[in-house]
Motif scaffolding. Sequence first.
Motif, PDB file in Angstrom:
ATOM      1  N   GLU A   3       9.709  -6.488   7.387  1.00  0.00           N
ATOM      2  CA  GLU A   3       9.763  -4.883   7.182  1.00  0.00           C
ATOM      3  C   GLU A   3      10.604  -4.817   6.102  1.00  0.00           C
ATOM      4  OE1 GLU A   3       9.351  -1.302   9.891  1.00  0.00           O
ATOM      5  OE2 GLU A   3       9.448  -2.858   9.794  1.00  0.00           O
ATOM      6  N   GLY A   4       9.263  -4.009   5.254  1.00  0.00           N
ATOM      7  CA  GLY A   4       9.830  -3.437   3.553  1.00  0.00           C
ATOM      8  C   GLY A   4       9.760  -4.524   2.879  1.00  0.00           C
ATOM      9  N   ASP A   8       4.780  -6.830   2.847  1.00  0.00           N
ATOM     10  CA  ASP A   8       3.992  -6.180   3.309  1.00  0.00           C
ATOM     11  C   ASP A   8       3.515  -4.836   3.088  1.00  0.00           C
ATOM     12  OD1 ASP A   8       3.858  -4.940   5.573  1.00  0.00           O
ATOM     13  OD2 ASP A   8       6.144  -4.315   6.049  1.00  0.00           O
ATOM     14  N   ASN A  10       1.826  -3.015   4.816  1.00  0.00           N
ATOM     15  CA  ASN A  10       2.424  -1.731   5.239  1.00  0.00           C
ATOM     16  C   ASN A  10       3.551  -0.578   5.019  1.00  0.00           C
ATOM     17  OD1 ASN A  10       0.190  -2.940   7.087  1.00  0.00           O
ATOM     18  ND2 ASN A  10       1.278  -3.873   8.616  1.00  0.00           N
ATOM     19  N   SER A  11       3.755  -1.012   3.900  1.00  0.00           N
ATOM     20  CA  SER A  11       5.010  -0.821   3.122  1.00  0.00           C
ATOM     21  C   SER A  11       4.872  -0.813   2.168  1.00  0.00           C
ATOM     22  CB  SER A  11       6.201  -1.487   2.993  1.00  0.00           C
ATOM     23  OG  SER A  11       6.507  -2.094   4.602  1.00  0.00           O
ATOM     24  N   THR A  14       6.507   3.039   0.344  1.00  0.00           N
ATOM     25  CA  THR A  14       8.179   2.633   0.469  1.00  0.00           C
ATOM     26  C   THR A  14       9.202   2.146  -0.217  1.00  0.00           C
ATOM     27  OG1 THR A  14       7.948   1.122   2.266  1.00  0.00           O
ATOM     28  CG2 THR A  14       7.183   3.661   2.773  1.00  0.00           C
ATOM     29  N   ARG A  15       8.388   1.369  -1.282  1.00  0.00           N
ATOM     30  CA  ARG A  15       9.059  -0.134  -1.214  1.00  0.00           C
ATOM     31  C   ARG A  15       9.496   0.527  -3.265  1.00  0.00           C
ATOM     32  NH1 ARG A  15       4.462  -4.315  -0.362  1.00  0.00           N
ATOM     33  NH2 ARG A  15       3.777  -3.354  -2.228  1.00  0.00           N
TER      34      ARG A  15
END
Length: 307
Positions: A3-4, A8, A10-11, A14-15
């Motif tokens: 995750e992250g 990913d 879906n991340s 946020t990266r």
Amino acid sequence: MKEGSLNDVNSIGTRDPGKRGLGNWYSTESEIKVGKQYANELEKSAKLITDPVVTEYVNRIGQNLVKNSDAKVPFTIKVIDSDEINAMALPGGFFYVNSGLILAADEEAELAGVMAHEIAHVAAHHQMREQTRMNYAQLGMIPVMIFVGGWTGYGIYEGAQIGIPLTFLHFSRTFEAQADYLGLQYMYKAGYDPQAFLTFFEKIQALNKQKPGALSRAFETHPPTPDRIENSQKEIATILPAKQEYVVTTSEFDDVKARLARIENKRKLDDKRDGKKPTLRRASAGDPQSTTGTSQDDRPTLHPRSN
């Protein structure tokens, strides 16, 4: 899948790939300052498309991709009047799309794919990371035989005919591969069919064989080699969850492309400085005569994911 991580999807957002550190000496403020400086120089010599229908459409496509990316800077997106099939994003989000690229695309998803790739270069700070490598080389911290130091190495961006630092125009194979990887994720998250990116690369490869010189030298430096295409196909199959439908194109894309073709034809007819017979572009079938550049049916064309 961690995750992250950059795997990913879906991340996304946020990266911060390539953030400031040993591999990137530059702050976000510095990126924007440097990019704005060269954007100002570029716009002094580049001929920009000012038609509001064309510019609003391209900006909207780009801003939607930015919203679905890891970019941490606001983007300013403009269209350059140039036959070269190219686009360029300067540090800090100053993004230029050549009219030749728009006219070469057959679908909105193809245009979005190339734009997403360029947005990925900015999101991953590739320009500033390349410059950091140059700085290390100057300090003798990494062994090199030949290098161009500081901001003194320049290349010509064909759409403007001005010197742009080579570190903004040409990237290492590693950075090109990462821009492919991230760009596919961004267009996918924005709802586009990621296969369109590969389709367009294969198309421009064929075009360059038929008409040498049609492609920008920037494309020729890092062409869509078989390994890049294979790696992208693997990414689509492994980390991009299947969707029932993707956006392929819209009637608005067809209308804007036809409108841009008319603008280009008028420019060629008006420009007789070289004394050459102008080359006219063929407008798309069903080219609307409306001056709004949009049609009544703006529903996107969707297609199911192939099994």
